[in-house]
Every structure is written in structure tokens, then in C-alpha cells.
Design a protein around this motif. Structure first.
Motif, PDB file in Angstrom:
ATOM      1  N   ALA A  20       0.661  -0.977   0.086  1.00 29.41           N
ATOM      2  CA  ALA A  20      -0.094  -0.038  -0.128  1.00 29.41           C
ATOM      3  C   ALA A  20       0.905   0.991  -0.078  1.00 29.41           C
ATOM      4  CB  ALA A  20      -0.450   0.012   1.398  1.00 29.41           C
ATOM      5  N   ASN A 351       5.970  -7.083  -0.825  1.00 26.65           N
ATOM      6  CA  ASN A 351       4.503  -6.916  -1.286  1.00 26.65           C
ATOM      7  C   ASN A 351       3.784  -8.244  -0.541  1.00 26.65           C
ATOM      8  OD1 ASN A 351       2.999  -5.237  -3.459  1.00 26.65           O
ATOM      9  ND2 ASN A 351       5.091  -5.620  -3.987  1.00 26.65           N
ATOM     10  N   ILE A 352       4.976  -9.146  -0.640  1.00 28.88           N
ATOM     11  CA  ILE A 352       4.123 -10.608   0.430  1.00 28.88           C
ATOM     12  C   ILE A 352       4.390 -10.953   2.078  1.00 28.88           C
ATOM     13  CG2 ILE A 352       4.716 -12.933   0.769  1.00 28.88           C
ATOM     14  CD1 ILE A 352       5.674 -13.464  -2.011  1.00 28.88           C
ATOM     15  N   ASP A 355       1.868  -7.903   2.788  1.00 29.39           N
ATOM     16  CA  ASP A 355       0.406  -8.516   2.679  1.00 29.39           C
ATOM     17  C   ASP A 355      -0.085  -9.203   3.830  1.00 29.39           C
ATOM     18  OD1 ASP A 355      -0.237  -6.737   0.530  1.00 29.39           O
ATOM     19  OD2 ASP A 355       0.231  -8.560  -0.629  1.00 29.39           O
ATOM     20  N   ASN A 358      -0.440  -7.681   7.135  1.00 33.44           N
ATOM     21  CA  ASN A 358      -1.453  -7.326   7.095  1.00 33.44           C
ATOM     22  C   ASN A 358      -2.476  -7.620   8.039  1.00 33.44           C
ATOM     23  OD1 ASN A 358      -0.541  -4.061   7.411  1.00 33.44           O
ATOM     24  ND2 ASN A 358      -0.978  -4.429   5.330  1.00 33.44           N
ATOM     25  N   MET A 359      -2.494  -9.251   6.818  1.00 31.94           N
ATOM     26  CA  MET A 359      -4.143 -10.009   6.962  1.00 31.94           C
ATOM     27  C   MET A 359      -3.176 -10.522   8.530  1.00 31.94           C
ATOM     28  SD  MET A 359      -3.454 -13.493   5.520  1.00 31.94           S
ATOM     29  CE  MET A 359      -2.211 -14.506   6.782  1.00 31.94           C
ATOM     30  N   GLU A 379      -4.363 -15.565   0.677  1.00 31.59           N
ATOM     31  CA  GLU A 379      -3.885 -14.603   0.825  1.00 31.59           C
ATOM     32  C   GLU A 379      -2.334 -14.316   0.205  1.00 31.59           C
ATOM     33  OE1 GLU A 379      -3.784 -10.780   1.156  1.00 31.59           O
ATOM     34  OE2 GLU A 379      -5.252 -11.863   2.173  1.00 31.59           O
ATOM     35  N   LYS A 382      -3.468 -14.412  -3.915  1.00 30.44           N
ATOM     36  CA  LYS A 382      -3.559 -13.156  -4.743  1.00 30.44           C
ATOM     37  C   LYS A 382      -2.351 -11.914  -4.103  1.00 30.44           C
ATOM     38  CE  LYS A 382      -6.718 -11.439  -1.677  1.00 30.44           C
ATOM     39  NZ  LYS A 382      -7.908 -11.026  -0.838  1.00 30.44           N
ATOM     40  N   THR A 383      -1.159 -12.024  -4.099  1.00 31.33           N
ATOM     41  CA  THR A 383      -0.288 -11.370  -3.697  1.00 31.33           C
ATOM     42  C   THR A 383       0.334 -12.067  -4.882  1.00 31.33           C
ATOM     43  OG1 THR A 383      -0.157 -11.101  -1.165  1.00 31.33           O
ATOM     44  CG2 THR A 383       1.843 -11.106  -3.367  1.00 31.33           C
ATOM     45  N   ARG A 386      -1.256 -10.711  -8.210  1.00 29.84           N
ATOM     46  CA  ARG A 386      -0.878  -9.280  -8.591  1.00 29.84           C
ATOM     47  C   ARG A 386       0.409  -9.056  -9.188  1.00 29.84           C
ATOM     48  NH1 ARG A 386      -1.882  -7.764  -3.841  1.00 29.84           N
ATOM     49  NH2 ARG A 386       0.061  -7.126  -3.299  1.00 29.84           N
TER      50      ARG A 386
END
Length: 441
Positions: A20, A351-352, A355, A358-359, A379, A382-383, A386
């Protein structure tokens, strides 16, 4: 940004294989300044959005302003540049302290600044043995003086060189002297300026500087090998394009400095590596390569085929004319990997981490059951999906999360999900095209 603490919760290892808020840190370069700003500053770093503001702070046509014009003068152009302030460099002094004398049939082994010394065999006495060790240490780049006093060896680095003494030991015989490394003068190099900047605000990715000093290059390259950053240099060292192995490029290749890259440039005042970094960091990870780039304001090197081959064979990059423009060749770091691939994988890894962190922190509880395991897999997928969409990756091969039955009771009691693995294929780029044509009558 607290990634050390995140890593206590999400333990991630990415292995490169040839078979983010995260994005900002992959688009901002750091330039370590030579000069101080006109008006005093309390912090270690300053953030700029254009070259004119740099001129206001440091003066027109200073090294900082020249570099900023190279960074911001590209198409596309970066949005931000961070400049770090330097302090005076001080030579580092360390001492090897032997608890007792080395005796017959023993030998001294050790590593100096990443260079493994050939073992020093006992000669006729301790003084002769340490004299032989002294000769070997002096042969390592960046060593100024070596002084033997009794059972101690005092080593002074050249100013700008870091001094790393590791793995020193005495071998042979039933009992051996111990070897202690003591720091007598801590010293200060550009690595300390970099670490100060990172500790103040860790929002940059590629590190550059005004200096072409070999000690600066060596020290920053070795430091970068331990981090998720990259360092970029320029050099006009003639040996870089010659068939020799005495140049800084050959030495960094021997060290497998996989997070450092260098651009050969006859005119170092142009800061062509800053042009290159500014040009390529302006493009999001996955969306561009560092090879075959045209640079604004950089002079093309008129090299013959042998000189180009000599350079790229050492993983030294060049900027040469091709048709009516210039191109960067080959776009590699000193372990042979492509710069854009390293950046893409760093971007994926961060990013992993973010993510999954945060999860696990936004949920009141991530239950240790099938639902929780499925959540982790979802999760992570999804990363990675992306990353495929952004062309950082070309394919997800597999994602494996163990079942409850496969997780030991100790791991479950320690609230640790082990052995989550994934396999992906990196995003690739076409840098060369080979064509065969047949023309008939």
C-alpha cells in the motif's frame, strides 16, 4: 518502516533460480552528497521533487545539482529524490590479537574485506609468521598499513574503505591460540552515512553518490550484499574496458556483488549512472528493463567490439551508440543477474511481507485450523497473482501449505506455521532478437 519487526512475524526467504506503501521505496533513489546544504539542517536526509530545489539548497552546478539534473532529466522521470548528508571520513583501525604464539605445524587463516587469504604457515618463529601474514594482508585492496607488535597485528584501512576481518583462526596441533579482533579506531566510511540515512527514513531503493573512489565503491557494494537495496556507481577506470583483471569491475565480480552495478563513463561529471537510475526507477517494477535504455544528457562511449565485450564480460555496463540513439548494455549486477530481475524480486518479496503481515495483524485471530491455513494460502496466492498481472512474475507454478496433520505439535504449541513454500517463474524481457531470412527469386 519497521521491516525488521515484520520479519519476526513473517519469515520469508526467496531463492533466485535460473531453471500500500511498498511501491514508493522502489521508485526513489538516494544520493549521498559531497557538500553540505547552504542552510544548516538537523536531519540526515532531504527529499526533493525537482533539480531547481536542489540548486537552492546546495548551489547551482554543485555535484548535488548536477546529479539531480541527471536524475530528473529523463523521460519518463522520477517524482522524488532523497539526498543524504555526509560526515568526514575517518580511517578504521583494527587489531588481530593472538592469545599465544603460533608454533610449528600450525597455520593462520582468515578473510579480509571479503578476500580469503591463503593460509599462513608457521615459519621459524611468531615474528616471522606474523610478518608473512602482514604481507598477505597488505596485498588486499583498501589496506593502508599493517604493524606487527608482539602477538598483535594492527591493521589500518585506507580512508573510505570499510575494514572487515572475519574467520581468523589458527589451525593445526592439539591446542591452538585464539584470535580476537579488536577495534581500536571505529572509523567512518560512506557506509555509515548510508546507514544513518536508512535509520532516519527508509523510503529509497537504489543508492548512489558523488564519489568514484574505489574504497567507496568497494564498501558500499559489500554493504548492499546484506540488504534489500541496490547501489549504482560510475567509473572512468580505463582497465574496465581492457582484457585485464586488476580493475574494480573484476574485483566486484569476484566478490559476486549481486546488488551493485556500475556504468563505465569517460565523463564522470555527467553522473550518467544517475541518469540511468532516474530513467528506470520512473517505471514501476515489472513494467521495464534496464537494458537498451536511451539516456538524456549522457555521452555515449565510442567503444570498439573488443572493449564492449571486455566490459560486459566483467558485468560492467556501458552506454554506447546504436543507430541514432544510445543504449545501455547489458544491465547486469556483478553476480550476472539482470538489474530489473533483482528489483522485481525485491518488490515481490516486500509485497508478500506486507500483505501477510497485514493479514495476520488486522484479524483478531488467525485460527490454527484448516480455515486459517486456507486463509494463508489464499492471501499468498492473491499477492502472487497480482505480481503476475504486473509482469513481475510470468507464472505461479505451485503454492504448498502443510495440512494440520503435517505440522508438529511443537510448532502448533509455538503458534508457528512452518514449511509454506511457493514456486514461481520470473518475468522476463527480450533484449536480443536473432533472425534468419531466406530470399528467393
Amino acid at each position: 518502516m519497521g521491516f525488521d519487526n515484520i520479519s519476526r512475524i513473517i519469515d520469508l526467504t526467496v531463492i533466485r533460480n535460473t531453471v500500500a506503501s511498498v511501491k514508493k521505496s522502489f521508485s526513489v533513489p538516494l544520493f549521498i552528497a559531497k557538500n553540505q546544504p547552504v542552510l544548516a539542517r538537523t536531519g540526515k536526509t532531504m527529499l526533493f521533487s525537482n533539480a531547481d530545489d536542489v540548486a537552492l539548497e546546495f548551489g547551482t552546478d554543485t555535484e548535488e545539482h548536477k546529479a539531480a539534473k541527471s536524475f530528473f532529466g529523463q523521460t519518463p522521470a522520477i517524482k522524488s529524490l532523497r539526498i543524504a548528508l555526509r560526515e568526514t571520513a575517518v580511517a578504521t583501525v583494527k587489531e588481530l590479537q593472538f592469545s599465544t604464539a603460533v608454533v610449528a605445524h600450525q597455520a593462520i587463516r582468515g578473510v579480509v574485506n571479503g578476500v580469503t587469504l591463503t593460509q599462513t604457515l608457521f615459519t621459524t618463529d611468531m615474528a616471522g609468521t606474523l610478518a608473512a601474514l602482514r604481507t598477505k594482508i597488505l596485498a588486499v585492496d583498501g589496506i593502508d598499513t599493517v604493524v606487527v607488535t608482539g602477538n598483535n597485528v594492527a591493521i589500518t584501512a585506507d580512508v573510505e574503505y570499510s575494514l572487515d576481518l572475519t574467520s581468523f583462526q589458527v589451525v593445526g596441533g592439539e591446542t591452538q591460540p585464539t584470535v580476537t579482533v579488536a577495534t581500536t579506531t571505529a572509523g567512518r566510511t560512506i557506509v555509515d552515512d548510508y546507514l544513518d540515512a536508512k535509520n532516519e527514513v527508509n523510503d529509497f531503493y537504489v543508492v548512489t553518490c558523488d564519489s568514484t573512489n574505489l574504497g567507496v565503491i568497494n564498501s558500499l557494494a559489500r554493504q548492499a550484499n546484506t540488504e534489500r537495496k541496490m547501489v549504482a556507481f560510475r567509473s572512468d577506470q580505463a582497465e574496465l574496458i581492457q582484457a585485464v583483471s586488476t580493475d574494480i569491475g573484476s574485483k566486484l565480480k569476484a566478490l559476486s556483488a549481486g546488488r551493485a552495478f556500475l556504468l563505465y563513463s569517460e565523463n564522470t561529471a555527467e553522473y550518467s549512472e544517475c541518469s540511468w537510475v532516474g530513467r528506470c526507477l520512473a517505471v514501476e517494477p515489472g513494467q521495464g528493463t534496464w537494458t537498451n535504455r536511451n539516456l538524456t544528457g549522457a555521452t555515449k562511449s565510442e567503444l570498439n567490439t573488443s572493449e564492449v565485450n571486455n566490459a560486459v564480460g566483467k558485468y560492467v555496463n556501458v552506454y554506447v551508440p546504436a543507430s541514432n540513439k544510445g543504449v545501455t548494455l547489458d544491465g547486469r549486477t556483478f553476480d550476472g543477474n539482470y538489474i530489473f530481475v533483482i528489483r522485481n524480486l525485491d518488490y515481490m518479496e516486500e509485497n508478500i511481507l506486507i500483505d501477510l503481515f497485514n493479514m495476520i495483524t488486522l484479524k483478531e485471530i488467525l485460527s490454527f485450523d484448516k480455515e486459517g491455513l486456507d486463509t494463508v494460502e489464499t492471501e499468498l496466492r492473491k499477492t502472487l497473482e497480482r505480481m503476475v498481472t504486473q509482469k513481475v512474475l510470468s507464472e505461479i507454478v505451485s503454492i504448498d501449505v502443510p495440512t494440520l496433520d503435517e505440522i508438529s505439535s511443537d510448532d502448533q504449541l509455538n503458534m508457528t506455521l512452518p514449511d509454506v513454500t511457493f514456486s514461481v517463474r520470473i518475468g522476463k524481457a527480450i533484449h536480443k532478437i536473432k533472425i534468419t531470412g531466406f530470399a528467393g527469386v
